[in-house]
Design a protein around this motif. Structure first.
Motif, PDB file in Angstrom:
ATOM      1  N   ARG A   1      -9.578   0.463  -1.904  1.00  0.00           N
ATOM      2  CA  ARG A   1      -9.695   1.926  -2.085  1.00  0.00           C
ATOM      3  C   ARG A   1      -8.483   2.480  -2.796  1.00  0.00           C
ATOM      4  N   GLN A   2      -7.300   2.000  -2.442  1.00  0.00           N
ATOM      5  CA  GLN A   2      -6.099   2.491  -3.077  1.00  0.00           C
ATOM      6  C   GLN A   2      -6.080   2.087  -4.549  1.00  0.00           C
TER       7      GLN A   2
ATOM      8  N   LEU B   1       0.826  -1.210   0.000  1.00  0.00           N
ATOM      9  CA  LEU B   1       0.000   0.000   0.000  1.00  0.00           C
ATOM     10  C   LEU B   1       0.861   1.261   0.000  1.00  0.00           C
TER      11      LEU B   1
ATOM     12  N   GLU C   1       0.148   5.914   8.979  1.00  0.00           N
ATOM     13  CA  GLU C   1      -0.905   6.150   7.985  1.00  0.00           C
ATOM     14  C   GLU C   1      -1.946   5.036   8.011  1.00  0.00           C
TER      15      GLU C   1
ATOM     16  N   MET D   1       2.357   2.640   2.543  1.00  0.00           N
ATOM     17  CA  MET D   1       1.901   3.449   3.670  1.00  0.00           C
ATOM     18  C   MET D   1       2.782   3.173   4.878  1.00  0.00           C
TER      19      MET D   1
ATOM     20  N   LEU E   1      -8.790  -1.055   2.537  1.00  0.00           N
ATOM     21  CA  LEU E   1      -7.753  -0.066   2.226  1.00  0.00           C
ATOM     22  C   LEU E   1      -7.125  -0.370   0.870  1.00  0.00           C
ATOM     23  N   ARG E   2      -6.825  -1.628   0.649  1.00  0.00           N
ATOM     24  CA  ARG E   2      -6.192  -2.022  -0.610  1.00  0.00           C
ATOM     25  C   ARG E   2      -7.128  -1.756  -1.793  1.00  0.00           C
TER      26      ARG E   2
ATOM     27  N   THR F   1      -8.126   4.430  -6.558  1.00  0.00           N
ATOM     28  CA  THR F   1      -7.608   5.792  -6.734  1.00  0.00           C
ATOM     29  C   THR F   1      -6.304   5.809  -7.522  1.00  0.00           C
ATOM     30  N   SER F   2      -5.755   4.633  -7.826  1.00  0.00           N
ATOM     31  CA  SER F   2      -4.492   4.585  -8.565  1.00  0.00           C
ATOM     32  C   SER F   2      -4.717   4.778 -10.040  1.00  0.00           C
TER      33      SER F   2
END
Length: 82
Positions: free
Chosen positions: A77-78, A35, A41, A37, A74-75, A81-82
């Motif tokens: 969502r990332q 991630l 974070e 992060m 989280l993964r 957004t990538s």
């Protein structure tokens, strides 16, 4: 990247169902690294303290099913957004 959920086909219903696998501290560390992060974070994103997250990544506290699901979110969502 390593994940905590894999999918299997349920032969009874013919649908794909998620199957949880244990998340070890090493896997948690790898997932956080994927991630890109910091511990802080991730802790903030999960709504827990840095020390609470750190204890899980060190293997001092059990990693709960909820933690696994939160890390997967989280993964996802990332990835969105990538």
């Amino acid at each position: 990247p390593p994940g905590a959920v894999r999918r299997l086909r349920d032969p009874r219903s013919r649908r794909v169902v998620p199957v949880m696998r244990p998340l070890t501290p090493a896997t948690l560390l790898d997932l956080r690294a994927s991630l890109d992060m910091t511990q802080g974070e991730v802790a903030e994103a999960l709504g827990i303290s840095l020390s609470a997250y750190h204890r899980r990544e060190r293997g001092l506290v059990a990693i709960t099913r909820e933690m696994v699901l939160a890390m997967e979110r989280l993964r996802e969502r990332q990835g969105a957004t990538s």
